[in-house]
Design a protein around this motif. Structure first.
Motif, PDB file in Angstrom:
ATOM      1  N   LYS A 137     -10.202   1.064   0.377  1.00  0.00           N
ATOM      2  CA  LYS A 137      -9.425   2.246   0.719  1.00  0.00           C
ATOM      3  C   LYS A 137      -8.078   1.859   1.350  1.00  0.00           C
ATOM      4  O   LYS A 137      -7.921   0.800   1.943  1.00  0.00           O
ATOM      5  CB  LYS A 137     -10.210   3.137   1.679  1.00  0.00           C
ATOM      6  CG  LYS A 137     -11.513   3.684   1.090  1.00  0.00           C
ATOM      7  CD  LYS A 137     -11.255   4.636  -0.068  1.00  0.00           C
ATOM      8  CE  LYS A 137     -12.546   5.293  -0.545  1.00  0.00           C
ATOM      9  NZ  LYS A 137     -12.305   6.223  -1.667  1.00  0.00           N
ATOM     10  N   ARG A 138      -7.149   2.780   1.230  1.00  0.00           N
ATOM     11  CA  ARG A 138      -5.772   2.530   1.667  1.00  0.00           C
ATOM     12  C   ARG A 138      -5.671   2.147   3.144  1.00  0.00           C
ATOM     13  O   ARG A 138      -4.898   1.252   3.511  1.00  0.00           O
ATOM     14  CB  ARG A 138      -4.924   3.782   1.395  1.00  0.00           C
ATOM     15  CG  ARG A 138      -3.436   3.575   1.516  1.00  0.00           C
ATOM     16  CD  ARG A 138      -2.714   4.907   1.432  1.00  0.00           C
ATOM     17  NE  ARG A 138      -3.054   5.609   0.207  1.00  0.00           N
ATOM     18  CZ  ARG A 138      -2.253   5.676  -0.860  1.00  0.00           C
ATOM     19  NH1 ARG A 138      -1.084   5.096  -0.825  1.00  0.00           N
ATOM     20  NH2 ARG A 138      -2.619   6.352  -1.935  1.00  0.00           N
ATOM     21  N   ASP A 139      -6.440   2.815   4.023  1.00  0.00           N
ATOM     22  CA  ASP A 139      -6.333   2.545   5.461  1.00  0.00           C
ATOM     23  C   ASP A 139      -6.694   1.106   5.798  1.00  0.00           C
ATOM     24  O   ASP A 139      -5.991   0.440   6.563  1.00  0.00           O
ATOM     25  CB  ASP A 139      -7.228   3.508   6.253  1.00  0.00           C
ATOM     26  CG  ASP A 139      -6.642   4.907   6.357  1.00  0.00           C
ATOM     27  OD1 ASP A 139      -5.431   5.058   6.094  1.00  0.00           O
ATOM     28  OD2 ASP A 139      -7.388   5.842   6.695  1.00  0.00           O
ATOM     29  N   ASN A 171      -1.177   8.223  -5.573  1.00  0.00           N
ATOM     30  CA  ASN A 171      -1.933   9.176  -4.758  1.00  0.00           C
ATOM     31  C   ASN A 171      -3.407   9.210  -5.138  1.00  0.00           C
ATOM     32  O   ASN A 171      -4.260   9.542  -4.323  1.00  0.00           O
ATOM     33  CB  ASN A 171      -1.330  10.576  -4.887  1.00  0.00           C
ATOM     34  CG  ASN A 171       0.065  10.654  -4.289  1.00  0.00           C
ATOM     35  OD1 ASN A 171       0.390   9.920  -3.359  1.00  0.00           O
ATOM     36  ND2 ASN A 171       0.897  11.527  -4.826  1.00  0.00           N
ATOM     37  N   SER A 172      -3.696   8.859  -6.380  1.00  0.00           N
ATOM     38  CA  SER A 172      -5.084   8.923  -6.866  1.00  0.00           C
ATOM     39  C   SER A 172      -5.924   7.725  -6.438  1.00  0.00           C
ATOM     40  O   SER A 172      -7.120   7.672  -6.721  1.00  0.00           O
ATOM     41  CB  SER A 172      -5.087   9.023  -8.395  1.00  0.00           C
ATOM     42  OG  SER A 172      -4.316   7.965  -8.968  1.00  0.00           O
ATOM     43  N   TRP A 173      -5.316   6.741  -5.728  1.00  0.00           N
ATOM     44  CA  TRP A 173      -6.035   5.523  -5.346  1.00  0.00           C
ATOM     45  C   TRP A 173      -7.305   5.834  -4.555  1.00  0.00           C
ATOM     46  O   TRP A 173      -8.404   5.413  -4.911  1.00  0.00           O
ATOM     47  CB  TRP A 173      -5.117   4.603  -4.538  1.00  0.00           C
ATOM     48  CG  TRP A 173      -5.713   3.255  -4.219  1.00  0.00           C
ATOM     49  CD1 TRP A 173      -6.562   2.948  -3.197  1.00  0.00           C
ATOM     50  CD2 TRP A 173      -5.515   2.037  -4.950  1.00  0.00           C
ATOM     51  NE1 TRP A 173      -6.897   1.616  -3.221  1.00  0.00           N
ATOM     52  CE2 TRP A 173      -6.270   1.029  -4.292  1.00  0.00           C
ATOM     53  CE3 TRP A 173      -4.770   1.696  -6.074  1.00  0.00           C
ATOM     54  CZ2 TRP A 173      -6.297  -0.289  -4.738  1.00  0.00           C
ATOM     55  CZ3 TRP A 173      -4.789   0.378  -6.511  1.00  0.00           C
ATOM     56  CH2 TRP A 173      -5.547  -0.594  -5.851  1.00  0.00           C
ATOM     57  N   ASP A 174      -7.167   6.593  -3.481  1.00  0.00           N
ATOM     58  CA  ASP A 174      -8.322   6.910  -2.638  1.00  0.00           C
ATOM     59  C   ASP A 174      -9.226   7.968  -3.251  1.00  0.00           C
ATOM     60  O   ASP A 174     -10.333   8.197  -2.752  1.00  0.00           O
ATOM     61  CB  ASP A 174      -7.862   7.374  -1.247  1.00  0.00           C
ATOM     62  CG  ASP A 174      -7.565   6.194  -0.321  1.00  0.00           C
ATOM     63  OD1 ASP A 174      -7.877   5.049  -0.701  1.00  0.00           O
ATOM     64  OD2 ASP A 174      -7.026   6.417   0.773  1.00  0.00           O
ATOM     65  N   GLU A 191      -2.849  -5.729   5.373  1.00  0.00           N
ATOM     66  CA  GLU A 191      -1.520  -6.039   4.840  1.00  0.00           C
ATOM     67  C   GLU A 191      -0.540  -6.313   5.971  1.00  0.00           C
ATOM     68  O   GLU A 191       0.262  -7.245   5.916  1.00  0.00           O
ATOM     69  CB  GLU A 191      -1.034  -4.861   3.995  1.00  0.00           C
ATOM     70  CG  GLU A 191       0.351  -5.033   3.393  1.00  0.00           C
ATOM     71  CD  GLU A 191       0.722  -3.822   2.543  1.00  0.00           C
ATOM     72  OE1 GLU A 191       0.113  -3.632   1.484  1.00  0.00           O
ATOM     73  OE2 GLU A 191       1.609  -3.053   2.962  1.00  0.00           O
ATOM     74  N   ILE A 192      -0.638  -5.519   7.041  1.00  0.00           N
ATOM     75  CA  ILE A 192       0.248  -5.687   8.192  1.00  0.00           C
ATOM     76  C   ILE A 192      -0.127  -6.938   8.984  1.00  0.00           C
ATOM     77  O   ILE A 192       0.743  -7.661   9.474  1.00  0.00           O
ATOM     78  CB  ILE A 192       0.179  -4.442   9.099  1.00  0.00           C
ATOM     79  CG1 ILE A 192       0.752  -3.231   8.372  1.00  0.00           C
ATOM     80  CG2 ILE A 192       0.942  -4.675  10.407  1.00  0.00           C
ATOM     81  CD1 ILE A 192       0.550  -1.935   9.104  1.00  0.00           C
ATOM     82  N   ALA A 193      -1.424  -7.193   9.114  1.00  0.00           N
ATOM     83  CA  ALA A 193      -1.894  -8.304   9.960  1.00  0.00           C
ATOM     84  C   ALA A 193      -2.684  -9.308   9.120  1.00  0.00           C
ATOM     85  O   ALA A 193      -3.836  -9.605   9.394  1.00  0.00           O
ATOM     86  CB  ALA A 193      -2.751  -7.756  11.102  1.00  0.00           C
ATOM     87  N   THR A 235       0.830  -1.205   0.000  1.00  0.00           N
ATOM     88  CA  THR A 235       0.000   0.000   0.000  1.00  0.00           C
ATOM     89  C   THR A 235       0.870   1.262   0.000  1.00  0.00           C
ATOM     90  O   THR A 235       0.403   2.324  -0.432  1.00  0.00           O
ATOM     91  CB  THR A 235      -0.915   0.022   1.238  1.00  0.00           C
ATOM     92  OG1 THR A 235      -0.125  -0.195   2.421  1.00  0.00           O
ATOM     93  CG2 THR A 235      -1.983  -1.040   1.145  1.00  0.00           C
ATOM     94  N   ASP A 236       2.106   1.152   0.462  1.00  0.00           N
ATOM     95  CA  ASP A 236       3.001   2.308   0.460  1.00  0.00           C
ATOM     96  C   ASP A 236       3.341   2.757  -0.960  1.00  0.00           C
ATOM     97  O   ASP A 236       3.775   3.903  -1.167  1.00  0.00           O
ATOM     98  CB  ASP A 236       4.296   1.983   1.201  1.00  0.00           C
ATOM     99  CG  ASP A 236       4.077   1.789   2.696  1.00  0.00           C
ATOM    100  OD1 ASP A 236       3.088   2.335   3.224  1.00  0.00           O
ATOM    101  OD2 ASP A 236       4.876   1.065   3.320  1.00  0.00           O
ATOM    102  N   LYS A 237       3.152   1.870  -1.926  1.00  0.00           N
ATOM    103  CA  LYS A 237       3.504   2.183  -3.313  1.00  0.00           C
ATOM    104  C   LYS A 237       2.296   2.577  -4.167  1.00  0.00           C
ATOM    105  O   LYS A 237       2.457   2.870  -5.358  1.00  0.00           O
ATOM    106  CB  LYS A 237       4.222   0.983  -3.939  1.00  0.00           C
ATOM    107  CG  LYS A 237       5.530   0.630  -3.256  1.00  0.00           C
ATOM    108  CD  LYS A 237       6.175  -0.591  -3.885  1.00  0.00           C
ATOM    109  CE  LYS A 237       7.484  -0.940  -3.170  1.00  0.00           C
ATOM    110  NZ  LYS A 237       8.120  -2.158  -3.750  1.00  0.00           N
TER     111      LYS A 237
END
Length: 385
Positions: A29-31, A16-19, A37-39, A11-13
């Protein structure tokens, strides 16, 4: 216009237009994506696909690479030798690497979105096929593994992707009906929870009162982000009590899943705990997806589940939260359909597209899938007058 795609493994990559895409689905959504992704379960990794028209992002897809292990798929719930043999053979048929367009961890279409004003659905799907081919090749090179199964999951009858079934058929995908999603639509007359109860017929009002009485001295409260983190071990044990009783499982959440998701989604993620004598004996989680309330994972101590009707009380509490906070509907998801219908949820048919990469296996895939996900024998309840 030239249409192309890019594949991201973090998600870090993401661009910017994703959300900025006008999707109302928090699961895209990214959040949220950062949280899972982390868990993530150990056997699931995620790819994010951006579909571009020229340089403009016009669509996205979430693709999960899932490693299915035979010993973990089935829980031994039958003493029948024949059933065990059948399941052993099915495990050999299904085990291995699969690709899922969507989120295997939640019921519903939470895998794709595109701007229909800027790209046609058939063109969008073809681009996703190309992305899937690239991912399959990369997995074969990096992991020396071949993808055995590809599926696009959980579409309602009116979903746009079901309007281009011929595109999937041309790629040898099969459309299969899966267990329904249980959804409760809010009524305009339900301004408060008491209105909901008053519209039940006598039988179900009595049932509600009995469940509340059996709830006894248990206290319910929402946990803060810090409390979720500090209670992670107990929450996880309660989750496992439920997960381990499932007859078929494709993943196991890690212990930090709930705390990381809470840290990412903040007030869009709710975890309510049930306490008896200051001991956590049950919990349920909710995701606030704009005007839709999504029920998520839950867990309970089996002793108190039966004695205090924890699960039924959870369903009522979810309804109360949805009504009092003015949501348009509550997604109760699939499984336990009869008891969910008893609180007012209605079944909504859902479909998937599936394909086995072996031509022979693909011819019998629909039969195998229907065995694993049979049409349930259940009686729909109608609790309202």
């Amino acid at each position: 216009m030239a249409v192309n795609f890019k594949i991201y493994n973090s998600t870090d990559k993401l661009p910017n237009s994703w959300d900025a895409l006008q999707t109302n689905d928090i699961f895209l959504k990214r959040d949220f994506l950062k949280g899972i992704e982390i868990a993530n379960p150990d056997n699931i990794s995620i790819y994010y696909v951006g579909v571009f028209s020229e340089d403009e992002l016009v669509g996205i897809a979430i693709i999960q690479h899932v490693k299915l292990y035979a010993k973990e798929m089935f829980r031994e719930t039958s003493s029948s030798i024949i059933m065990r043999l059948i399941k052993d053979n099915l495990s050999r048929f299904l085990k291995g690497n699969i690709l899922v367009v969507g989120n295997l961890m939640h019921t519903g279409q939470h895998g794709v979105f595109f701007d229909s004003n800027k790209i046609h659905v058939s063109n969008f799907v073809e681009v996703i096929f190309d992305a899937l081919n690239n991912i399959q090749k990369a997995i074969k090179v990096e992991d020396k593994k071949k993808i055995r199964l590809v599926l696009f999951k959980d579409y309602f009858e009116n979903d746009t992707l079901l309007s281009v079934e011929h595109v999937f058929r041309n790629r040898s995908f099969q459309k299969v009906k899966v267990q329904p999603n249980m959804i409760m639509k809010m009524r305009s007359s339900w301004s408060v929870f008491e209105n909901y109860i008053s519209e039940m017929n006598t039988k179900y009002r009595t049932r509600y009162k009995r469940a509340v009485k059996k709830f006894g001295n248990i206290e319910k409260r929402e946990l803060t982000e810090e409390e979720v983190k500090n209670s992670s071990e107990t929450i996880y044990k309660l989750y496992l009590n439920v997960s381990n009783n499932a007859s078929f499982n494709t993943f196991l959440l890690p212990e930090n899943h709930f705390s990381f998701l809470k840290s990412q989604l903040k007030q869009h993620f709710k975890l309510f705990g049930y306490y008896l004598d200051n001991k956590l004996v049950g919990f349920y989680t909710l995701i606030l997806n704009n005007n839709v309330l999504e029920t998520y994972f839950l867990g309970y101590d089996e002793e108190h589940q039966y004695n205090n009707q924890l699960y039924l009380n959870m369903l009522y509490d979810m309804a109360g939260f949805g009504i009092n906070n003015k949501f348009s509907s509550i997604v109760y998801a699939r499984t336990a359909m009869e008891i969910k219908s008893s609180v007012g949820a209605k079944p909504q048919d859902m479909f998937m597209y599936i394909k086995h990469t072996s031509s022979f296996a693909n011819t019998v895939l629909k039969l195998v899938f229907n065995f694993l996900d049979p049409t349930p024998n259940w009686e729909e309840r109608n609790p309202f007058k």
